[in-house]
Scaffold this motif. Structure first.
Motif, PDB file in Angstrom:
ATOM      1  N   ASN A 118       0.715  -1.197   0.108  1.00 47.98           N
ATOM      2  CA  ASN A 118       0.110  -0.004  -0.225  1.00 47.98           C
ATOM      3  C   ASN A 118       0.776   1.235   0.008  1.00 47.98           C
ATOM      4  O   ASN A 118       0.687   2.063  -0.730  1.00 47.98           O
ATOM      5  CB  ASN A 118      -1.056   0.049   1.312  1.00 47.98           C
TER       6      ASN A 118
ATOM      7  N   LEU B  33       2.019   3.667  -3.146  1.00 49.66           N
ATOM      8  CA  LEU B  33       1.549   5.081  -3.032  1.00 49.66           C
ATOM      9  C   LEU B  33       2.680   6.225  -3.429  1.00 49.66           C
ATOM     10  O   LEU B  33       2.673   7.129  -4.274  1.00 49.66           O
ATOM     11  CB  LEU B  33       0.903   5.274  -1.714  1.00 49.66           C
TER      12      LEU B  33
ATOM     13  N   THR C 219       3.926   5.924  -6.856  1.00 49.32           N
ATOM     14  CA  THR C 219       3.098   6.799  -7.870  1.00 49.32           C
ATOM     15  C   THR C 219       3.178   8.281  -7.764  1.00 49.32           C
ATOM     16  O   THR C 219       3.263   9.004  -8.886  1.00 49.32           O
ATOM     17  CB  THR C 219       1.772   6.502  -7.345  1.00 49.32           C
TER      18      THR C 219
ATOM     19  N   LYS D  49     -14.480   4.377  -7.160  1.00 47.72           N
ATOM     20  CA  LYS D  49     -13.491   3.538  -7.745  1.00 47.72           C
ATOM     21  C   LYS D  49     -13.855   2.466  -8.737  1.00 47.72           C
ATOM     22  O   LYS D  49     -13.297   1.782  -9.410  1.00 47.72           O
ATOM     23  CB  LYS D  49     -12.628   2.863  -6.736  1.00 47.72           C
TER      24      LYS D  49
ATOM     25  N   SER E 199     -12.270   6.061 -13.380  1.00 44.86           N
ATOM     26  CA  SER E 199     -11.514   4.799 -13.525  1.00 44.86           C
ATOM     27  C   SER E 199     -11.131   4.287 -14.865  1.00 44.86           C
ATOM     28  O   SER E 199     -10.323   3.605 -15.140  1.00 44.86           O
ATOM     29  CB  SER E 199     -11.916   3.804 -12.458  1.00 44.86           C
TER      30      SER E 199
ATOM     31  N   ALA F 232      -4.507   9.499 -10.860  1.00 46.28           N
ATOM     32  CA  ALA F 232      -4.760   8.621  -9.573  1.00 46.28           C
ATOM     33  C   ALA F 232      -4.599   9.052  -8.449  1.00 46.28           C
ATOM     34  O   ALA F 232      -5.083   8.952  -7.541  1.00 46.28           O
ATOM     35  CB  ALA F 232      -3.807   7.094  -9.796  1.00 46.28           C
ATOM     36  N   ILE F 233      -3.476  10.102  -8.228  1.00 50.26           N
ATOM     37  CA  ILE F 233      -3.452  10.839  -7.022  1.00 50.26           C
ATOM     38  C   ILE F 233      -4.424  11.745  -6.729  1.00 50.26           C
ATOM     39  O   ILE F 233      -5.064  11.846  -5.647  1.00 50.26           O
ATOM     40  CB  ILE F 233      -1.863  11.295  -6.927  1.00 50.26           C
TER      41      ILE F 233
ATOM     42  N   PHE G 199      -7.389   9.814  -5.531  1.00 43.51           N
ATOM     43  CA  PHE G 199      -7.215   9.277  -4.244  1.00 43.51           C
ATOM     44  C   PHE G 199      -7.429  10.595  -3.152  1.00 43.51           C
ATOM     45  O   PHE G 199      -8.253  10.516  -2.288  1.00 43.51           O
ATOM     46  CB  PHE G 199      -5.753   8.873  -4.074  1.00 43.51           C
TER      47      PHE G 199
ATOM     48  N   VAL H 275     -11.223  11.199  -3.162  1.00 45.74           N
ATOM     49  CA  VAL H 275     -12.006  10.332  -2.415  1.00 45.74           C
ATOM     50  C   VAL H 275     -11.720  10.443  -0.674  1.00 45.74           C
ATOM     51  O   VAL H 275     -12.371  10.371  -0.044  1.00 45.74           O
ATOM     52  CB  VAL H 275     -11.806   8.645  -2.646  1.00 45.74           C
ATOM     53  N   PHE H 276     -10.198  10.551  -0.405  1.00 46.62           N
ATOM     54  CA  PHE H 276      -9.699  10.715   1.036  1.00 46.62           C
ATOM     55  C   PHE H 276     -10.618  11.764   1.301  1.00 46.62           C
ATOM     56  O   PHE H 276     -11.108  12.002   2.560  1.00 46.62           O
ATOM     57  CB  PHE H 276      -8.323  10.893   0.678  1.00 46.62           C
TER      58      PHE H 276
END
Lengths: 320, 340
Positions: A50, A54, A57, A255, A276, A296-297, A300, A303-304
Motif C-alpha cells: 500500500n 503510493l 506513484t 472507484k 477509473s 490517480a493521485i 485518491f 475520495v480521501f
C-alpha cells in the motif's frame, strides 16, 4: 472417551515442546515488544503493497515515465501533469459521469437496502432463508455478474429485454440497454444496485437489530403511532449504520471499474466513461504512466477528502 | 386515574406458565406492590395490563371497561421499565415531552412545557433538560424514565423495578420521593419489586407472588405479621425469619400438625443462662455488629437462629443462653400457616 489426554497432561506436553532457550528469549521481552512482533508482519505487508506503491506513484506523477518504454530517459515535468488534468474538459466530463453514477446508485441502494432490511427485520417463517437468498448476488464475482448481465441485456436473446417487452408490450429488440446513450448509465446502475443492495441491507439490518425492543414498547405505551415510531426511533437510531453503508458504497462506487469495463467499457461514446475507465485508458492504452499516476493521485485525494468530511458528519450523528 | 381489575388472568410462554389464574383489584389511588423473587410472573403481570403481552385467559378491566384485547395505546397506561428505556437521540426535555406529543392527546406546546418543567423540578432534573438523554448518570436516566411516566395522567402507572439499578442512597431518596408524589397526585400505581424494603415502605397493599400465582395480598403490616405460608413469611424481614423444625424445639407448646415454627429476629428473646438453661438452650457463636443494633447467631442443635439484640446486651460469643419466642408462627408440613 479417553481419546483426549486430560488438560493437565496437555499443558505439560505443551510446556515440554517449547525449547527453553526460546522461552528465555520471549521472557526477556516487554509486553510492548511482543505486541510489535505480532503486528510487524501485517505492518510490513501494508508497507509493501500500500504505502510503497503510493509513494512511488506520487514520485512518478512528476515525471514523463512510460511503462512500455522503461529505458527511455526520465524527465522531471514538475506539476505539468496536474495542470493538464485539472484543465482537461474530458477529465471533468469523466468526473461528472462518476459523480452522477455514485449519487444514483447510492440513492437507489440505500433506499432499497433500508426498505428490505426493515421488511426482513421481523420474525417470520423462512426469514433466515430469505436473507441468504437476498445476499447471494453480493457473493458472486463481479466478473461473473458483468458477464451474465451482458447476456441478460442482449437485445435479441436477453432475458431482461424479453421481460421488459413482456411487461410493456414493446418489441424486445427495439432497445439496447448497453448500446443506448440514455439507457447505458442506468444499465450499469441497475446491475450495481442488484449486486450491492444486499450489502446495504445487511448493514441496515445490523442497525435495526441494535435497537432494543423495550424502546418500541415504551413508545407503544406512550401512544406513539407506528409512523411516529419509525421517524423518531427507527430512523434516527439506524442512521449511523445507514451512513456507514453510504460511505462504503460511495467509496466503492467512486472507484468502480470492473462492472463498467465488462458491461460497456465506457461507451457508447463516453457516456459511461467513469474516472477509473479514463485512468485505465491513459495508463494501459496510451501508456502515459506519469500522467495517469497524477490522475490517480488526484482521485485518491478527492475520495480521501470527501470521505473525511463525511466521517466527521457520521461521528456527529453517532455522538448524538 | 382509574381502578384496574384482573380477573383470572393467565399467560403461558410455550410450556412455561408465567401467570396462572391471577385475580387482583387495584383501587383508584392505591399503591400496590407485587413482591416475589425473579421469574414468578411479576413483570408479565405488568406487561399484560399494559397490553405489551396478550392474555391467554381471563379479563383485564381498566376503569370499568374491558381492555383485554385493546392495544397498548388505547389502554392509557404509563410504564417505567427496568432498563432506562429513554429515546437516546432526544434531549431530556424531548424525552419527557414525548408521550404528551402524541396526536391522540393533542396538547398545546405551552401546556406540554408547563407539565414537563413541573415534573422535572419534582424529580430534580430541571437543570438537565437540554442534555442529550445519553449524557446522564444512571440515576438521572432512571429519573427521566420515571418523569416520562409522571408527565402523563394515565389510568395507572406500571413500574417494573424502577429503582433496582440505582445505588443504595439514590434508591432510598427516590423511594421517598415516589411515595410523596403518589400521595400528592393520588396516583394509582402497580409496582413490581423483589426488594422488601421498597415493598414495606411504599405499598398500600403488598401482593406476594409465587409461580405465577398471587399467594397473599394485604397491607404491609398484615403480610409481615400474618403470613399465610412459610414462603410469604420468608419474603419479608431482614434478616429473614427463623424457620425452625418442630423437632428441634422439644417442649414448646404448639398446635397439632405443626411442622415448622417461624420466629422473626426481633421476637427471639435471649437470656444468659447461669448454670442449667431453662427451655430451649443455645450457644452464641457469632455476632454481627451493625452499629445501632447487633445480630446474634445462636446455635441450637444443628440449626442457626438469628436474633436482633441491643449492642449493650452484655452477651458475647460462646455464651450459653436460653431462648424464648415472643410471637411464634406455626406452619404445617405443607408450609401453610396453622392458626394457634
Amino acid at each position: 472417551m479417553n481419546l483426549l489426554p486430560s488438560s493437565a497432561s496437555l499443558i505439560e506436553k505443551a510446556a515440554r515442546a517449547t525449547p527453553p532457550s526460546f522461552v528465555g528469549k520471549v521472557r526477556g521481552l516487554s509486553d510492548k515488544a511482543i505486541a510489535w512482533i505480532f503486528i510487524a508482519p501485517t505492518l510490513l505487508l501494508l508497507l509493501a503493497i500500500n504505502i510503497f506503491p503510493l509513494i512511488w506513484t506520487i514520485q512518478l506523477s512528476f515525471t514523463n515515465y512510460r511503462a512500455n518504454r522503461p529505458n527511455a530517459p526520465l524527465r522531471d515535468v514538475g506539476l505539468a501533469h496536474y495542470n493538464e488534468i485539472l484543465t482537461n474538459p474530458d477529465i471533468w466530463a469523466a468526473m461528472q459521469v462518476t459523480a452522477r453514477f455514485v449519487i444514483a446508485s447510492i440513492v437507489i441502494q440505500t433506499v432499497l437496502g433500508f426498505l428490505l432490511a426493515w421488511l426482513i427485520d421481523r420474525k417470520f417463517r423462512g426469514s433466515g432463508f430469505l436473507t441468504t437468498m437476498i445476499l447471494l448476488p453480493m457473493m458472486l464475482s463481479p466478473a461473473v455478474v458483468g458477464n451474465f448481465w451482458t447476456f441478460l441485456y442482449q437485445p435479441q436473446i436477453g432475458l431482461f429485454n424479453y421481460i421488459v417487452a413482456f411487461v410493456t408490450g414493446i418489441p424486445p429488440s427495439s432497445f439496447q440497454m448497453l448500446g443506448d446513450v440514455n439507457l447505458s448509465p442506468w444499465a450499469i446502475v441497475l446491475v450495481d444496485s442488484w449486486m450491492w443492495t444486499p450489502y446495504v441491507m445487511l448493514i441496515c439490518l445490523a442497525g435495526l437489530r441494535s435497537i432494543p425492543d423495550y424502546i418500541y414498547e415504551a413508545a407503544e405505551v406512550d401512544r406513539a403511532s407506528k409512523w411516529r415510531q419509525f421517524w423518531t426511533i427507527t430512523l434516527p437510531m439506524a442512521m449511523p449504520f445507514i451512513m456507514l453503508a453510504v460511505l462504503f458504497r460511495g467509496i466503492e462506487n467512486f472507484k468502480m471499474f470492473d462492472m463498467v469495463n465488462l458491461l460497456t467499457g465506457g461507451g457508447p461514446g463516453s457516456t459511461t466513461e467513469v474516472a477509473s475507465i479514463t485512468l485505465k485508458r491513459e495508463a494501459f492504452e496510451k501508456w502515459r504512466t506519469g500522467y495517469s499516476s497524477a490522475f490517480a493521485i488526484i482521485l485518491f485525494v478527492t475520495v480521501f477528502g470527501l470521505a473525511n468530511i463525511y466521517v466527521r458528519a457520521l461521528n456527529r450523528v453517532k455522538s448524538r | 386515574m382509574a381502578e384496574v381489575v384482573l380477573e383470572g388472568v393467565s399467560k403461558r410462554f410455550k410450556e412455561n406458565v408465567a401467570v396462572d389464574d391471577l385475580s387482583l383489584t387495584i383501587s383508584d389511588g392505591e399503591f400496590v406492590v407485587l413482591l416475589g423473587p425473579t421469574g414468578v410472573g411479576k413483570t408479565t403481570t405488568l406487561r399484560l395490563i399494559a397490553g405489551l403481552e396478550q392474555v391467554d385467559g381471563g379479563k383485564v378491566l381498566i376503569g370499568g371497561e374491558d381492555a383485554t384485547h385493546a392495544e397498548p395505546a388505547e389502554r392509557d397506561t404509563a410504564f417505567v421499565f427496568q432498563q432506562y428505556s429513554l429515546y437516546p437521540h432526544l434531549t431530556v426535555y424531548d424525552n419527557l415531552a414525548f408521550p404528551l406529543r402524541s396526536p391522540l392527546r393533542g396538547l398545546a406546546e405551552a401546556e406540554i412545557r408547563r407539565r414537563v418543567s413541573e415534573v422535572a423540578s419534582m424529580l430534580r432534573i430541571d437543570d438537565k433538560l437540554s442534555n442529550p438523554a445519553t449524557r446522564l448518570s444512571g440515576g438521572q436516566m432512571q429519573r427521566v424514565a420515571i418523569g416520562r411516566a409522571l408527565v402523563r395522567r394515565p389510568n395507572i402507572y406500571l413500574m417494573d423495578e424502577p429503582l433496582s439499578s440505582l445505588d443504595a442512597k439514590l434508591r432510598s431518596d427516590l423511594r421517598l420521593e415516589l411515595k410523596r408524589i403518589q400521595n400528592d397526585m393520588g396516583a394509582t400505581i402497580l409496582y413490581v419489586t423483589h426488594d422488601q424494603i421498597e415493598a414495606m415502605t411504599m405499598a398500600s397493599r403488598i401482593g406476594v407472588m409465587d409461580a405465577g400465582k398471587l399467594v397473599q395480598i394485604g397491607t404491609p403490616r398484615e403480610i409481615y405479621e400474618n403470613p399465610l405460608s412459610t414462603y410469604v413469611a420468608a419474603r419479608l424481614g431482614q434478616p429473614a425469619i427463623n424457620l425452625l423444625p418442630r423437632a428441634l424445639l422439644g417442649d414448646l407448646p404448639v398446635p397439632p400438625g405443626t411442622a415448622t415454627i417461624g420466629a422473626r429476629t426481633e421476637h427471639v428473646r435471649l437470656t444468659k443462662a447461669n448454670g442449667a438453661p431453662r427451655g430451649i438452650a443455645g450457644t452464641i457463636n457469632w455476632i454481627e455488629h451493625l452499629g445501632d443494633h447487633n445480630h446474634l447467631h445462636v446455635a441450637v442443635g444443628d440449626a442457626d437462629i438469628v436474633t436482633l439484640a441491643d449492642p449493650d446486651s452484655g452477651l458475647g460469643v460462646g455464651d450459653l443462653v436460653s431462648i424464648e419466642f415472643a410471637r411464634p408462627l406455626f406452619f404445617g408440613a405443607s408450609g401453610m400457616r396453622i392458626s394457634g
